[in-house]
Design a protein around this motif. Structure first.
Motif, PDB file in Angstrom:
ATOM      1  N   LYS A  39       0.878  -1.321   0.062  1.00 29.04           N
ATOM      2  CA  LYS A  39      -0.080  -0.056  -0.086  1.00 29.04           C
ATOM      3  C   LYS A  39       0.924   1.281  -0.034  1.00 29.04           C
ATOM      4  O   LYS A  39       1.582   1.350   0.904  1.00 29.04           O
ATOM      5  CB  LYS A  39      -0.749  -0.067   1.237  1.00 29.04           C
ATOM      6  CG  LYS A  39      -1.841   1.183   1.480  1.00 29.04           C
ATOM      7  CD  LYS A  39      -2.733   1.184   2.630  1.00 29.04           C
ATOM      8  CE  LYS A  39      -3.753   2.443   2.672  1.00 29.04           C
ATOM      9  NZ  LYS A  39      -4.736   2.180   3.704  1.00 29.04           N
ATOM     10  N   ILE A  40       0.443   1.975  -0.979  1.00 27.95           N
ATOM     11  CA  ILE A  40       1.280   3.629  -0.958  1.00 27.95           C
ATOM     12  C   ILE A  40       0.523   4.400   0.268  1.00 27.95           C
ATOM     13  O   ILE A  40      -0.703   4.562  -0.030  1.00 27.95           O
ATOM     14  CB  ILE A  40       0.930   4.045  -2.395  1.00 27.95           C
ATOM     15  CG1 ILE A  40       1.853   3.304  -3.419  1.00 27.95           C
ATOM     16  CG2 ILE A  40       1.890   5.430  -2.302  1.00 27.95           C
ATOM     17  CD1 ILE A  40       1.448   3.672  -4.711  1.00 27.95           C
ATOM     18  N   PRO A  41       1.332   4.854   1.235  1.00 26.47           N
ATOM     19  CA  PRO A  41       0.765   5.663   2.142  1.00 26.47           C
ATOM     20  C   PRO A  41       0.248   6.771   1.921  1.00 26.47           C
ATOM     21  O   PRO A  41       0.445   7.294   0.788  1.00 26.47           O
ATOM     22  CB  PRO A  41       1.802   5.606   3.248  1.00 26.47           C
ATOM     23  CG  PRO A  41       3.143   5.649   2.428  1.00 26.47           C
ATOM     24  CD  PRO A  41       2.778   4.596   1.354  1.00 26.47           C
ATOM     25  N   SER A  42      -0.538   7.567   2.511  1.00 22.47           N
ATOM     26  CA  SER A  42      -1.134   8.979   1.921  1.00 22.47           C
ATOM     27  C   SER A  42      -0.215   9.773   1.831  1.00 22.47           C
ATOM     28  O   SER A  42      -0.658  11.011   1.004  1.00 22.47           O
ATOM     29  CB  SER A  42      -2.010   9.179   3.193  1.00 22.47           C
ATOM     30  OG  SER A  42      -1.589   9.516   4.403  1.00 22.47           O
ATOM     31  N   SER A  43       1.126   9.736   2.566  1.00 29.03           N
ATOM     32  CA  SER A  43       2.167  10.738   1.959  1.00 29.03           C
ATOM     33  C   SER A  43       2.672  10.566   0.693  1.00 29.03           C
ATOM     34  O   SER A  43       3.076  11.738   0.133  1.00 29.03           O
ATOM     35  CB  SER A  43       3.300  10.531   3.210  1.00 29.03           C
ATOM     36  OG  SER A  43       3.891   9.341   2.787  1.00 29.03           O
ATOM     37  N   GLY A  44       2.586   9.645   0.065  1.00 25.33           N
ATOM     38  CA  GLY A  44       2.728   9.274  -1.521  1.00 25.33           C
ATOM     39  C   GLY A  44       4.201   8.880  -1.535  1.00 25.33           C
ATOM     40  O   GLY A  44       4.585   8.699  -2.661  1.00 25.33           O
TER      41      GLY A  44
END
Length: 245
Positions: A39-44
């Motif tokens: 999963k790519i975190p919300s920070s990108g």
């Protein structure tokens, strides 16, 4: 005769495996079925790896860094682990199935490249999704020829993956009603559709004589029990199929 065990706790899993060993089945013939996701975190930036069972997270992360497989690997991973390191799951061989939520979150990612099978593009219901998805997964399980199979069934991952998939599919097919159809289903009904289709599939396919399922939540366990009752009642299975707790 086929046996499907529904296990509520890790202790029940341990007892199931001990019972199989006592009946002459060697531990190296067991197979665990788990899952992994990136999963790519919300920070990108960066990548978060999740695995069930959790003790594969480090090995998967290192394998991705070393380029052994991609971050959104669509093929199932056959993993080995020393028996002394697995706690309540004394299983050396594990098949981890990828469910990558982030492939549906960004327009920069071509999700079709990472779907386990392109046939999923044709499904329009949860039931159809499960049938196509399981038809793709089970031949890989069958090829390993394990004498006992234990599923770690994480219902939350299934629900999240299916919802994200249908949201993405609705945009790809310009079909907003598809989103409405899926999202209007209550959480209980959504879960029941998944457990129903999973048990129907393994009951009718006769792919393996002994399968155990360890659901991730108590509600999921209860749902599996109700699904098992419905199958026995509707199809009149008798001595050929046993559900055991």
């Amino acid at each position: 005769m086929r046996e499907i065990y529904l296990l509520e706790t890790k202790d029940a899993c341990h007892k199931f495996l001990l019972n199989r060993t006592a009946n002459g089945f060697l531990p190296d013939t067991f197979l665990g079925i788990g899952s992994f996701s990136s999963k790519i975190p919300s920070s990108g930036t960066g990548l978060v790896i999740q695995s069930s069972p959790k003790f594969f997270i480090k090995e998967i992360s290192e394998s991705i860094i070393q380029g052994h497989f991609s971050a959104f690997e669509k093929e199932s991973l056959l993993m080995q682990v020393p028996l002394g390191e697995v706690g309540n799951f004394p299983i050396a061989r594990w098949l981890l199935i990828g469910k990558h939520l982030s492939i549906f979150d960004s327009d920069k990612i071509d999700a079709t490249q990472y779907l386990p099978t392109k046939e999923l593009m044709q499904v329009r219901t949860i039931e159809e999704f499960m049938q196509v998805y399981l038809s793709f997964i089970f031949p890989h399980i069958h090829e390993i020829r394990a004498q006992s199979v234990l599923f770690l069934f994480d219902i939350n991952i299934y629900i999240s993956y299916i919802k994200k998939f249908f949201n993405w599919l609705a945009k790809q097919t310009s079909n907003p009603l598809l989103i409405k159809t899926i999202l209007e289903i209550s959480s209980i009904d959504f879960q029941r559709k998944i457990t129903d289709e999973f048990l129907w599939f393994i009951s009718e396919s006769s792919l393996h004589p002994c399968i155990a399922i360890f659901p991730s939540t108590k509600n999921s366990f209860t749902s599996f029990i109700q699904s098992a009752r419905n199958i026995k009642r509707q199809n009149g299975y008798s001595e050929e199929l046993f559900f055991k707790l």
